[in-house]
Design an enzyme around this catalytic site. Sequence first.
Site, PDB file in Angstrom:
ATOM      1  N   ASP A   1       1.420  -1.863 -61.785  1.00 37.13           N
ATOM      2  CA  ASP A   1       1.429  -1.938 -63.251  1.00 37.13           C
ATOM      3  C   ASP A   1       2.111  -3.238 -63.659  1.00 37.13           C
ATOM      4  O   ASP A   1       3.335  -3.349 -63.605  1.00 37.13           O
ATOM      5  CB  ASP A   1       2.168  -0.735 -63.836  1.00 37.13           C
ATOM      6  CG  ASP A   1       2.017  -0.643 -65.359  1.00 37.13           C
ATOM      7  OD1 ASP A   1       1.570  -1.641 -65.969  1.00 37.13           O
ATOM      8  OD2 ASP A   1       2.333   0.408 -65.925  1.00 37.13           O
TER       9      ASP A   1
ATOM     10  N   SER B   1       2.877   4.795 -71.784  1.00 42.81           N
ATOM     11  CA  SER B   1       3.179   3.443 -72.230  1.00 42.81           C
ATOM     12  C   SER B   1       4.187   3.501 -73.389  1.00 42.81           C
ATOM     13  O   SER B   1       5.300   3.989 -73.206  1.00 42.81           O
ATOM     14  CB  SER B   1       1.881   2.725 -72.617  1.00 42.81           C
ATOM     15  OG  SER B   1       2.081   1.346 -72.736  1.00 42.81           O
TER      16      SER B   1
ATOM     17  N   TYR C   1       1.905   9.064 -79.416  1.00 42.83           N
ATOM     18  CA  TYR C   1       1.978   7.647 -79.052  1.00 42.83           C
ATOM     19  C   TYR C   1       2.877   6.907 -80.038  1.00 42.83           C
ATOM     20  O   TYR C   1       3.962   6.493 -79.714  1.00 42.83           O
ATOM     21  CB  TYR C   1       0.578   7.036 -79.000  1.00 42.83           C
ATOM     22  CG  TYR C   1       0.587   5.608 -78.514  1.00 42.83           C
ATOM     23  CD1 TYR C   1       0.726   5.322 -77.160  1.00 42.83           C
ATOM     24  CD2 TYR C   1       0.462   4.540 -79.400  1.00 42.83           C
ATOM     25  CE1 TYR C   1       0.749   4.007 -76.697  1.00 42.83           C
ATOM     26  CE2 TYR C   1       0.478   3.223 -78.946  1.00 42.83           C
ATOM     27  CZ  TYR C   1       0.628   2.959 -77.599  1.00 42.83           C
ATOM     28  OH  TYR C   1       0.652   1.671 -77.155  1.00 42.83           O
TER      29      TYR C   1
ATOM     30  N   HIS D   1      -1.601   0.147 -64.929  1.00 40.59           N
ATOM     31  CA  HIS D   1      -1.201   0.777 -66.186  1.00 40.59           C
ATOM     32  C   HIS D   1      -2.145   1.905 -66.592  1.00 40.59           C
ATOM     33  O   HIS D   1      -1.817   2.686 -67.486  1.00 40.59           O
ATOM     34  CB  HIS D   1      -1.145  -0.281 -67.289  1.00 40.59           C
ATOM     35  CG  HIS D   1      -0.358   0.136 -68.487  1.00 40.59           C
ATOM     36  ND1 HIS D   1       0.978   0.464 -68.426  1.00 40.59           N
ATOM     37  CD2 HIS D   1      -0.722   0.295 -69.789  1.00 40.59           C
ATOM     38  CE1 HIS D   1       1.400   0.802 -69.633  1.00 40.59           C
ATOM     39  NE2 HIS D   1       0.392   0.714 -70.477  1.00 40.59           N
TER      40      HIS D   1
END
Length: 732
Positions: A665, A582, A502, A700
Amino acid sequence: MKRATLLSLASILVLAACGDQVATGDGDAREVVAGAAHTQDRLNYPTTRAVEQTDIYQSAAHGEVEVADPYRWLEEDVRVSPEVAAWVTAQNAVTNRYLENLPGRPAIAARLRELWNYERISVPAAREGRYFYAYNDGLQDQSVYMVREGLDGEARVLINPNELSDDGTVALAGTWPSPDGRYAAYMLQDGGSDWRIAQVIDVETGEALEDRIEWIKFSNLSWAKDGSGFFYSRYPQPEAGEEFTSLNMDQAIYFHALGTDQSEDRQIMADPENPEVSWRAGVSDDGDYLFIYSSAGTDGNAIHILDLTRDDAEPVAIFEGFDNNHSPVGNDGETFFFMTDLDAPNQRIVAVDLSDPSTLTDIIPAGDFPISAASHVGGHLIVRTFEDVRSVVRVHTLEGEEVREVELPGLGVASGFDGRPDSPETFYSFTSFNRPGTVYRYDVETGESTLFHEAPLTFDPDDYEVSQVFYESTGGVQVPMYIVHHRDVTPNGQQPTLLFGYGGFNIPMTPAFDVRRLQWMEMGGVFALANIRGGSEYGRDWHDGGRLANKQNVYDDFINAAEHLIELDWTSPANIAIEGRSNGGLLVGAVANQRPDLFAAALPGVGVMDMLRFNQFTAGRFWVSDYGSPQDPDMFDVLYAYSPLHNIPEGEGYPATLVTTADTDDRVVPSHSFKYIAALQAADTGTAPTLIRIETRAGHGAGTPVSMLIEETADKWAFIAFHTGLEVPQAQ
């Protein structure tokens, strides 16, 4: 446990060679022997119209820079633009035909349903002898909200969101029982959108009140002490057709009194002169004070305190400006406890007296590892630290003296520990890579943990081994990485490996259970989690080391993680798949561009792919604190250098790529993924497929029905298994 029968990748695969007629749903597929791989020259992607669109940016290094944006039209909302909707349909047709013919996909989906079918509950919230929690019996699309009368009482359903839609896409997005347990306020989200609707239910009767609050986003609910109503934050109603794309501005705090219309809600805090400032509120445990939070991005916030016992009270500033992060822990009368990174990159806990708000007194000083959370329960402070990416929990007196360490079941992450300052009762959940969340009741006075809920499992946790390694990255930094696998899997230089990361927004990646990863490992795949810079694994310095001008460190850390897995003889470039969502989708897109030779497959999910226009939509403006602004000449140079959309390499073998996004999203708008895949398909990236999977009635990620998650995961695992050489289960 019986192991699944395996089907060799050398088997014959029926592959759809998708032409234009396939994209519109017509025509027959050709059968192709897939002895080597699916190849791009056997896929005929839908034509994506290019337009003459250029923008001028200011570069610190080069002055004016002209940047083409030929797929600008894909930024239009799919619900509004027939042309974008047709493009989505055509792309999904190509992708679905490809995925449906991957070997073992039905068996993967079937086994996922078996593994997913276990009971799950959230950490309970106690209110005057009632215990509230979310519950899922296994394969329910959405968890239901339960209440139990007493610890040993019978549980009953309060809210079942599965009854609110035919497709399971209406979800509970937060629940807040009132202090006396008489009411429960809750928020609903529809189709995965970030927009929320708040409602209230009478706990005794199960009847819904008429109260309905709309246009809530990025907000909690916080009850008044007497249960007469609650505080919340909302935005003005957007213009019609712009609900899912327009920038979120002018948020304000309101108080809603039960039994009244939303139009009568009293505004508590707003700043019309600074519409970019966000606001949130929370009532203190004793109900006498309101914490008012303000921020202008995702990093840094101010806090004011409003005395709710005085009608003439004005908010008192405790922390001003947005340079640091602060959160309240609790209060003892006019003495307030805060967790802050002010002069403490690893966080510290301080006491502040309301009569002298400028004086901070250390209660628990910063240590070698970051404090991740703290709570005020039973006259004590329960403090969680993150020590080499694993939870450690300690109980302290209000003066900061350590009482004991909470004995956790092993290496993993603990969450919860909420409660009341006048009650020793609290609950927590513990989870690890090979262990689903188990909920315990904890007595702060005695230090005793008792089991509250543990689900029977369809697998043996002892079949999986968890290890942690450290490797060197840019600047000589040591980066931790977890490696998890079935005990029968050993290093051989060719193990199919899924590397996840991430690296942003001060968010740590934790050693938590995910049934999807378990299924990957059960098939024989290795799972690796790299705790790269940009998160909070080692406090603020770790975050700062991976944001703004330091963002390339994040990509270097991830690339070095893959190379370290190769050095350890686990795998090779032909066997590595990478995944992120993301900000992690940005990570995957950036490193695939920078090192296409290092990865066999890539799964960028709901990614931020256009780093020059991310701040033009919905919540994107908040991310400037982590990414910087493309309108800043210095940051333009940084952003343009790694933006996935703008740095696709030509003439090199690109990893097999399956982009995933969703039409609703409104966090990372899907045009990021649309434009990125259009550019990939138009570029000369070699023979590997570059596909996009666009979910409908989803957003999302939050609130996605279990059935959708199973289908998406089966697609992803079948895709990367095929392209990393992992043998997949044969349908029974």
